[in-house]
Design an enzyme around this catalytic site. Structure first.
Site, PDB file in Angstrom:
ATOM      1  N   HIS A 146       0.842  -1.204   0.000  1.00  0.00           N
ATOM      2  CA  HIS A 146       0.000   0.000   0.000  1.00  0.00           C
ATOM      3  C   HIS A 146       0.873   1.249   0.000  1.00  0.00           C
ATOM      4  CE1 HIS A 146      -3.335   2.656   1.536  1.00  0.00           C
ATOM      5  NE2 HIS A 146      -2.300   3.280   2.076  1.00  0.00           N
ATOM      6  N   GLU A 147       1.903   1.262   0.845  1.00  0.00           N
ATOM      7  CA  GLU A 147       2.775   2.443   0.915  1.00  0.00           C
ATOM      8  C   GLU A 147       3.563   2.633  -0.378  1.00  0.00           C
ATOM      9  OE1 GLU A 147       2.231   4.465   3.150  1.00  0.00           O
ATOM     10  OE2 GLU A 147       1.063   3.126   4.428  1.00  0.00           O
ATOM     11  N   HIS A 150       1.563   4.429  -2.958  1.00  0.00           N
ATOM     12  CA  HIS A 150       1.609   5.896  -2.847  1.00  0.00           C
ATOM     13  C   HIS A 150       2.823   6.445  -3.607  1.00  0.00           C
ATOM     14  CE1 HIS A 150      -1.723   6.666  -0.233  1.00  0.00           C
ATOM     15  NE2 HIS A 150      -1.270   5.933   0.756  1.00  0.00           N
ATOM     16  N   GLU A 217      -6.184   7.088  -0.947  1.00  0.00           N
ATOM     17  CA  GLU A 217      -6.085   5.893  -0.108  1.00  0.00           C
ATOM     18  C   GLU A 217      -6.755   4.688  -0.775  1.00  0.00           C
ATOM     19  OE1 GLU A 217      -4.268   5.520   2.591  1.00  0.00           O
ATOM     20  OE2 GLU A 217      -3.631   7.609   2.321  1.00  0.00           O
TER      21      GLU A 217
END
Length: 300
Positions: A146-147, A150, A217
């Site tokens: 997930h990070e 980004h 997100e």
């Protein structure tokens, strides 16, 4: 919203893409309106205000990694210190076609993770020591994917651009009185109008930024599912982090509150903030979106 190799991608989420596009159109309209008002009322101050905001945006963009690391007290760690964690990140970067970022560990009893840096080649991904104890290997992998999403989506650049007009409005709100004095002309009425317009623009642009942040997100959650091909692991991780967050003493959450916009889940008690004022979607909406992605991946 996210694209990697053809072996692990699937149909684009057009609903999410459309909402992001519409939000950007609204932000652009706010830009045009506010800059037009400034130029109309105070043509002499236009370049000064834009220049100040540009300096702030420049600092935010180019020094975001250093500022976030300093704020969170996260420490860059080498491979010999955390070899398994480095191997995990390297594997995920290969899947996502990303260069290896710097890796940091943040000492905190708040289980969380974040990414920062102005581009994929200047990125930092970090995890708290407590999240590494809380999650299984698959769950931690999903969180770090997930990070990295980004990073892949260049979200620091996205949010810097989106926040630019709010910075201009904030400068005017906080300095309107002194600007009026320095103006040296009888422009009290114009400054009152400008002050009111700046407040309205700041509120609208901030709400749009929060909306864009929440879509960001959702996109990163989707990116994690693409990279790991395991959305169920992220669902499990989000539930674990959220469940533990409620039991973390308030003083520890306050210590890291300044980095909430970067975290995978804000360090807040579940019902302590209305969703409209949050940088993140609710846990329920994120889980529902991931379950939909899981169904897509299974072909039904």
């Amino acid at each position: 919203m996210f694209n990697v190799s053809s072996t692990n991608q699937w149909k684009r989420d057009w609903g999410l893409t459309g909402r992001v596009f519409l939000t950007w159109i609204l932000i652009l309209l706010v830009y045009i309106f506010f800059i037009g008002v400034i130029n109309l009322l105070f043509p002499g101050h236009f370049y000064l205000l834009i220049g100040l905001a540009f300096v702030m945006a420049f600092a935010q963009y180019f020094f975001s990694d250093k500022l976030v690391l300093m704020t969170t007290r996260a420490k860059i760690v080498e491979e010999n210190e955390y070899p398994e964690f480095h191997r995990m990140i390297r594997k995920l970067c290969t899947e996502a076609n990303l260069p290896m970022p710097r890796i940091a560990i943040m000492p905190s009893s708040v289980p969380n993770a974040f990414a920062t840096g102005r581009s994929p080649s200047h990125a930092v991904v970090a995890a708290t020591d407590s999240i590494m104890r809380l999650l299984t290997e698959e769950e931690l992998e999903a969180v770090m994917a997930h990070e990295l999403s980004h990073v892949k989506n260049r979200d620091i650049l996205t949010m810097t651009i989106a926040s630019f007009i709010a910075m201009v409005a904030s400068i005017i709100i906080h300095n309107a009185f002194f600007m009026n004095i320095l103006d040296g002309r009888n422009n009290n009425g114009a400054w009152i109008i400008m002050f009111i317009v700046a407040i309205a623009v700041w509120i609208v642009s901030t709400l749009l930024m929060l909306l864009l942040s929440r879509y960001r997100e959702f996109a990163a959650d989707r990116g994690s599912a693409v990279i790991t091909r395991n959305p169920r692991a992220l669902i499990s991780a989000l539930n674990k982090i959220s469940g533990r967050m409620d039991s973390v003493p308030e003083k520890y959450k306050q210590e890291v509150a300044g980095a909430n916009a970067f975290f995978i889940i804000p360090a807040l008690t579940g019902k302590s903030l209305m969703e409209i004022l949050s940088t993140h979607p609710s846990l329920e909406r994120r889980v529902a979106a991931l379950e939909k992605i899981e169904s897509e991946m299974r072909g039904y």
